[in-house]
Design a protein around this motif. Structure first.
Motif, PDB file in Angstrom:
ATOM      1  N   GLY B   5       0.818  -1.210   0.000  1.00 42.00           N
ATOM      2  CA  GLY B   5       0.000   0.000   0.000  1.00 42.00           C
ATOM      3  C   GLY B   5       0.837   1.239   0.000  1.00 42.00           C
ATOM      4  O   GLY B   5       2.038   1.221   0.229  1.00 42.00           O
ATOM      5  N   LEU B   6       0.233   2.354  -0.291  1.00 42.26           N
ATOM      6  CA  LEU B   6       0.909   3.641  -0.365  1.00 42.26           C
ATOM      7  C   LEU B   6       0.337   4.571   0.670  1.00 42.26           C
ATOM      8  O   LEU B   6      -0.834   4.535   0.993  1.00 42.26           O
ATOM      9  CB  LEU B   6       0.765   4.239  -1.756  1.00 42.26           C
ATOM     10  N   HIS B   7       1.225   5.441   1.245  1.00 39.04           N
ATOM     11  CA  HIS B   7       0.769   6.378   2.238  1.00 39.04           C
ATOM     12  C   HIS B   7      -0.009   7.517   1.603  1.00 39.04           C
ATOM     13  O   HIS B   7      -0.994   7.982   2.180  1.00 39.04           O
ATOM     14  CB  HIS B   7       1.961   6.920   3.013  1.00 39.04           C
ATOM     15  N   LEU B   8       0.435   8.030   0.466  1.00 42.78           N
ATOM     16  CA  LEU B   8      -0.145   9.212  -0.139  1.00 42.78           C
ATOM     17  C   LEU B   8      -0.649   8.875  -1.528  1.00 42.78           C
ATOM     18  O   LEU B   8       0.097   8.522  -2.410  1.00 42.78           O
ATOM     19  CB  LEU B   8       0.893  10.332  -0.237  1.00 42.78           C
ATOM     20  N   PRO B   9      -1.925   9.051  -1.774  1.00 43.61           N
ATOM     21  CA  PRO B   9      -2.440   8.796  -3.111  1.00 43.61           C
ATOM     22  C   PRO B   9      -2.101   9.882  -4.113  1.00 43.61           C
ATOM     23  O   PRO B   9      -2.063   9.635  -5.287  1.00 43.61           O
ATOM     24  CB  PRO B   9      -3.943   8.716  -2.890  1.00 43.61           C
ATOM     25  N   THR B  10      -1.866  11.129  -3.674  1.00 48.54           N
ATOM     26  CA  THR B  10      -1.509  12.213  -4.589  1.00 48.54           C
ATOM     27  C   THR B  10      -0.346  13.000  -4.022  1.00 48.54           C
ATOM     28  O   THR B  10      -0.197  13.118  -2.810  1.00 48.54           O
ATOM     29  CB  THR B  10      -2.701  13.173  -4.828  1.00 48.54           C
ATOM     30  N   LEU B  11       0.459  13.557  -4.917  1.00 48.32           N
ATOM     31  CA  LEU B  11       1.590  14.371  -4.534  1.00 48.32           C
ATOM     32  C   LEU B  11       1.764  15.459  -5.582  1.00 48.32           C
ATOM     33  O   LEU B  11       1.883  15.160  -6.770  1.00 48.32           O
ATOM     34  CB  LEU B  11       2.864  13.523  -4.438  1.00 48.32           C
ATOM     35  N   SER B  12       1.761  16.700  -5.142  1.00 43.94           N
ATOM     36  CA  SER B  12       1.968  17.831  -6.048  1.00 43.94           C
ATOM     37  C   SER B  12       3.256  18.544  -5.664  1.00 43.94           C
ATOM     38  O   SER B  12       3.458  18.861  -4.499  1.00 43.94           O
ATOM     39  CB  SER B  12       0.793  18.816  -5.965  1.00 43.94           C
ATOM     40  N   PHE B 107       1.086  -5.407  -6.686  1.00 45.33           N
ATOM     41  CA  PHE B 107       1.219  -3.967  -6.893  1.00 45.33           C
ATOM     42  C   PHE B 107       0.550  -3.181  -5.777  1.00 45.33           C
ATOM     43  O   PHE B 107      -0.488  -3.579  -5.248  1.00 45.33           O
ATOM     44  CB  PHE B 107       0.603  -3.569  -8.232  1.00 45.33           C
ATOM     45  N   GLY B 108       1.151  -2.030  -5.481  1.00 38.99           N
ATOM     46  CA  GLY B 108       0.541  -1.104  -4.546  1.00 38.99           C
ATOM     47  C   GLY B 108      -0.546  -0.288  -5.202  1.00 38.99           C
ATOM     48  O   GLY B 108      -0.829  -0.422  -6.395  1.00 38.99           O
ATOM     49  N   GLN B 109      -1.148   0.575  -4.421  1.00 37.68           N
ATOM     50  CA  GLN B 109      -2.301   1.358  -4.850  1.00 37.68           C
ATOM     51  C   GLN B 109      -1.959   2.342  -5.952  1.00 37.68           C
ATOM     52  O   GLN B 109      -2.747   2.557  -6.859  1.00 37.68           O
ATOM     53  CB  GLN B 109      -2.854   2.103  -3.636  1.00 37.68           C
ATOM     54  N   GLY B 110      -0.805   2.962  -5.884  1.00 35.62           N
ATOM     55  CA  GLY B 110      -0.429   3.996  -6.856  1.00 35.62           C
ATOM     56  C   GLY B 110      -0.473   5.377  -6.257  1.00 35.62           C
ATOM     57  O   GLY B 110      -1.351   5.691  -5.443  1.00 35.62           O
ATOM     58  N   THR B 111       0.460   6.230  -6.628  1.00 38.84           N
ATOM     59  CA  THR B 111       0.489   7.630  -6.232  1.00 38.84           C
ATOM     60  C   THR B 111       0.513   8.496  -7.473  1.00 38.84           C
ATOM     61  O   THR B 111       1.310   8.260  -8.379  1.00 38.84           O
ATOM     62  CB  THR B 111       1.731   7.956  -5.379  1.00 38.84           C
ATOM     63  N   ILE B 112      -0.387   9.474  -7.506  1.00 39.25           N
ATOM     64  CA  ILE B 112      -0.419  10.406  -8.633  1.00 39.25           C
ATOM     65  C   ILE B 112       0.543  11.541  -8.331  1.00 39.25           C
ATOM     66  O   ILE B 112       0.353  12.284  -7.361  1.00 39.25           O
ATOM     67  CB  ILE B 112      -1.839  10.958  -8.856  1.00 39.25           C
ATOM     68  N   LEU B 113       1.559  11.685  -9.147  1.00 39.18           N
ATOM     69  CA  LEU B 113       2.513  12.779  -9.001  1.00 39.18           C
ATOM     70  C   LEU B 113       2.199  13.845 -10.044  1.00 39.18           C
ATOM     71  O   LEU B 113       2.141  13.557 -11.252  1.00 39.18           O
ATOM     72  CB  LEU B 113       3.945  12.278  -9.195  1.00 39.18           C
ATOM     73  N   THR B 114       1.995  15.055  -9.584  1.00 40.19           N
ATOM     74  CA  THR B 114       1.745  16.191 -10.470  1.00 40.19           C
ATOM     75  C   THR B 114       2.856  17.197 -10.262  1.00 40.19           C
ATOM     76  O   THR B 114       3.106  17.626  -9.126  1.00 40.19           O
ATOM     77  CB  THR B 114       0.389  16.842 -10.176  1.00 40.19           C
ATOM     78  N   VAL B 115       3.520  17.569 -11.344  1.00 40.83           N
ATOM     79  CA  VAL B 115       4.616  18.531 -11.277  1.00 40.83           C
ATOM     80  C   VAL B 115       4.163  19.820 -11.942  1.00 40.83           C
ATOM     81  O   VAL B 115       3.822  19.842 -13.129  1.00 40.83           O
ATOM     82  CB  VAL B 115       5.872  17.989 -11.979  1.00 40.83           C
ATOM     83  N   HIS B 116       4.180  20.898 -11.174  1.00 41.77           N
ATOM     84  CA  HIS B 116       3.750  22.203 -11.675  1.00 41.77           C
ATOM     85  C   HIS B 116       4.947  22.992 -12.180  1.00 41.77           C
ATOM     86  O   HIS B 116       5.958  23.091 -11.496  1.00 41.77           O
ATOM     87  CB  HIS B 116       3.041  22.973 -10.565  1.00 41.77           C
ATOM     88  N   PRO B 117       4.833  23.558 -13.388  1.00 43.38           N
ATOM     89  CA  PRO B 117       5.956  24.333 -13.938  1.00 43.38           C
ATOM     90  C   PRO B 117       6.202  25.605 -13.137  1.00 43.38           C
ATOM     91  O   PRO B 117       5.322  26.113 -12.451  1.00 43.38           O
ATOM     92  CB  PRO B 117       5.510  24.673 -15.359  1.00 43.38           C
TER      93      PRO B 117
END
Lengths: 115, 117
Positions: B5-12, B107-117
């Motif tokens: 499992g993953l601690h954080l589902p999203t990361l910006s 497989f773990g849940q997955g984390t969405i990584l969003t990189v802002h310019p």
């Protein structure tokens, strides 16, 4: 790494019909693996396809629903039978490589939508 | 049951920052771990792997850390770029009795990584 090609890349199907997904690898591999990725979810192994023997299915997956063929060391097919909307997923073919066959590489997947 | 499992589902993050994506696993017998990157409409792409006899492995701009004591895995991305935006999955190879079944990953849940310019 091996180049893995899947066809079709996406399809929209009617419930009750079946779809066969093809997976072609550019080198000979002993084992091929079929995974499913439901919308917004992670990947789950459906079955392992070995050339010359029947596929090995994971818990929750059965041959009647997901028949698999493995006619040679570079090709496999997965059929999704009698489809329902719950079968809408990405289906991924994968092969393992590496010194101990530990690395798993994936094709681009088949996006299936069932209406 | 056993799971990853993953601690954080999203990361910006902002472009240029370092990113850290975390993963917890529950099977202490797992001996091999992989990080994958999945962009929209594509299959998972192998990033980096690590065996259980190591605690750190570095690649190009990426580092994987393994803490077997607390069953924790992390992926560090240095100088994150907009092209790093994707879903990141950790995966483990749970060792089976009588040997290791490579290719049958959990497989773990997955984390969405969003990189802002």
């Amino acid at each position: 790494s091996a180049v893995i090609s899947q066809k079709p890349s996406r399809d929209i199907c009617q419930r009750g019909t079946s779809l066969t997904i093809q997976c072609q690898v550019d080198s000979q591999v002993t084992m091929m693996f079929w995974y499913r990725q439901q919308p917004g979810q992670s990947l789950t192994l459906i079955a392992t396809a070995n050339q010359g023997s029947e596929a090995t299915y994971e818990s929750g997956f059965v041959i009647d629903k997901f028949p698999i063929s493995r006619p040679n060391l570079t090709f496999s097919t997965l059929t999704v039978s009698n489809m329902s909307p719950e079968d809408s997923s990405i289906y991924l073919c994968s092969v393992n490589e590496g010194s101990a066959n530990e690395k798993l590489f994936f094709g681009s997947g088949t996006q299936l939508s069932v209406l | 049951g056993e799971s990853v499992g993953l601690h954080l589902p999203t990361l910006s993050v902002q472009e240029g920052d370092n990113s850290i994506i975390n993963c917890a696993y529950s099977n202490s017998a797992s001996d091999y771990f992989i990080w994958y990157k999945q962009e929209s409409g594509k299959g998972p792409q192998f990033i980096i792997d690590i065996r259980s006899n190591m605690d750190k492995r570095q690649g190009q701009r990426v580092t994987v850390l393994l803490n077997k004591t607390v069953k924790h895995l992390s992926l560090q991305i240095a100088a994150t770029q907009p092209g790093d935006s994707a879903v990141y999955f950790c995966a483990e190879n749970p060792r089976k009795t009588g040997g290791t079944s490579y290719g049958k990953l959990t497989f773990g849940q997955g984390t969405i990584l969003t990189v802002h310019p």
